[in-house]
Scaffold this active site. Structure first.
Site, PDB file in Angstrom:
ATOM      1  N   GLU A  29       0.834  -1.200   0.000  1.00  0.00           N
ATOM      2  CA  GLU A  29       0.000   0.000   0.000  1.00  0.00           C
ATOM      3  C   GLU A  29       0.873   1.256   0.000  1.00  0.00           C
ATOM      4  OE1 GLU A  29      -2.087  -0.764   3.588  1.00  0.00           O
ATOM      5  OE2 GLU A  29      -2.826  -2.676   2.856  1.00  0.00           O
ATOM      6  N   SER A  57      -5.423  -4.264   1.201  1.00  0.00           N
ATOM      7  CA  SER A  57      -5.761  -5.630   1.594  1.00  0.00           C
ATOM      8  C   SER A  57      -4.461  -6.389   1.814  1.00  0.00           C
ATOM      9  CB  SER A  57      -6.604  -6.325   0.527  1.00  0.00           C
ATOM     10  OG  SER A  57      -6.785  -7.692   0.858  1.00  0.00           O
ATOM     11  N   GLU A  58      -4.026  -6.459   3.071  1.00  0.00           N
ATOM     12  CA  GLU A  58      -2.781  -7.150   3.374  1.00  0.00           C
ATOM     13  C   GLU A  58      -2.838  -8.621   2.968  1.00  0.00           C
ATOM     14  OE1 GLU A  58      -2.844  -3.432   5.391  1.00  0.00           O
ATOM     15  OE2 GLU A  58      -4.283  -5.092   5.551  1.00  0.00           O
ATOM     16  N   PHE A  81       2.598  -1.543   8.988  1.00  0.00           N
ATOM     17  CA  PHE A  81       2.697  -1.759  10.429  1.00  0.00           C
ATOM     18  C   PHE A  81       2.663  -3.260  10.734  1.00  0.00           C
ATOM     19  CE2 PHE A  81       1.036   2.561  10.187  1.00  0.00           C
ATOM     20  CZ  PHE A  81       1.845   3.225  11.108  1.00  0.00           C
ATOM     21  N   HIS A 127      -1.886  -0.532  16.039  1.00  0.00           N
ATOM     22  CA  HIS A 127      -0.751  -0.045  15.246  1.00  0.00           C
ATOM     23  C   HIS A 127       0.536  -0.012  16.077  1.00  0.00           C
ATOM     24  CE1 HIS A 127      -4.186   1.420  12.945  1.00  0.00           C
ATOM     25  NE2 HIS A 127      -3.383   1.543  11.904  1.00  0.00           N
TER      26      HIS A 127
END
Length: 330
Positions: A29, A57-58, A81, A127
């Site tokens: 991203e 979308s990881e 993160f 995070h």
């Protein structure tokens, strides 16, 4: 040599790797903008075909990196993160970490999963994670977590060139740390710890930003005649047991400072491993310095209470010495 900040050193390593090997690609991203500075400007040099900005979308791009690696590329997947590994854990644990084993070595997966990690000041529970212990437990992954710009650059080059999936965690509290770094690319082999400071009375194994806290504590205690040896593992998988065990055989005492939770953590693993290998050398009970087993709070005051500080490390060192401080310091 040229002074470089921590993230600049990582950027240099990634750029050098892309220049030497056209199969190295970047995906994630906002990698075109360069989140944290690691990928900044690369799209201008290497183009959008090799710098792929992905949807948010990881699970998608972490899994996509597996397919890209299996097809012959060397993806650098910017997870942003480290808390976001939880979103993509199926792709990391069931695919990236397993396929080389399940294929009998026929499929190589030279992937680097990069993420900033740790509390940075009220980033809150989603995070602020340091999930390295969880990732260490995922057989098939290598896990790297350096403490200096010099180490970061050398370990990143080694990680990108490695044929296995590597999770590379950058402690965000080190982002503004600056030091001389060679301009040319170089490697630091994975699985090699470094003795950051020689000592005689206590071994302190510290991770990432806690290395610098441990060094400060060692400087303070030196004035009292207490000699502290500080070791940075740098690589958690593979792990350099020889360096750490050798140190404990010399000092007879062990403190492990880990910026993560105590339960099933890296600190406990190091203490267990040293106890198995050098029980006869231990002169006192090893000590863990860790977070409590709670989520990272949003409140700055509570986050500070959770985090490991210099006082915590100093107290643990003194506890291992007990009444023998005066004797050993003479």
């Amino acid at each position: 040599m040229r002074n470089a900040y921590f993230m600049q050193a990582l950027h240099q390593a990634l750029r050098s790797a892309m220049e030497e090997d056209e199969t190295v690609i970047v995906m994630g991203e906002d990698v075109d903008r360069g989140v944290f500075g690691v990928t900044r400007g690369l799209i201008d040099t290497f183009g959008a075909n090799r710098i792929r900005k992905t949807p948010i979308s990881e699970a998608a791009f972490v899994g996509g990196a597996v397919g890209a690696a299996a097809a012959g590329l060397r993806p650098f997947a910017h997870v942003m993160f480290s808390s976001f590994f939880y979103v993509s854990m199926d792709q990391v644990a069931n695919q990236a970490a397993r396929l080389r084993y399940m294929s009998g070595g026929q499929v190589e997966l030279p992937i680097v999963y990069f993420a900033g990690t740790g509390p940075t000041g009220s980033a809150a529970a989603q995070h602020s994670e340091n999930p390295h212990s969880l990732l260490m437990h995922t057989a098939g992954l290598k896990v790297v977590m350096p403490s200096t710009p010099y180490d970061a650059k050398g370990l990143m080059m080694a990680s990108i060139r490695d044929p296995n999936p590597v999770v590379f965690l950058a402690d965000l509290r080190l982002a503004r740390r600056r030091e001389p770094v060679p301009v040319k690319p170089y490697e630091i082999p994975l699985g090699t710890a470094e003795v950051k400071r020689q000592g005689e009375h206590v071994t302190v194994v510290a991770l990432a930003s806690l290395v610098h806290i441990a060094l400060d504590v060692a400087d303070k205690l030196e004035a009292e005649g207490i000699s502290v040896e500080v070791i940075d593992p740098r690589s958690l998988v593979p792990f350099d047991w020889d360096t750490i065990v050798s140190s404990v055989r010399k000092t007879g005492r062990l403190v492990v400072a880990d910026p993560a939770r105590r339960l099933c953590g890296m600190a406990g693993e190091v203490i267990a491993g040293v106890s198995e290998r050098a029980w006869e050398s231990l002169q006192s009970q090893p000590r863990r310095v860790t977070w409590p087993d709670i989520p990272v709070p949003f409140s700055p005051v509570l986050e500070k209470v959770l985090d490991v500080g210099a006082d915590d490390v100093e107290q643990a060192v003194r506890a291992t010495l007990g009444d023998r401080v005066a004797v050993d310091s003479v």
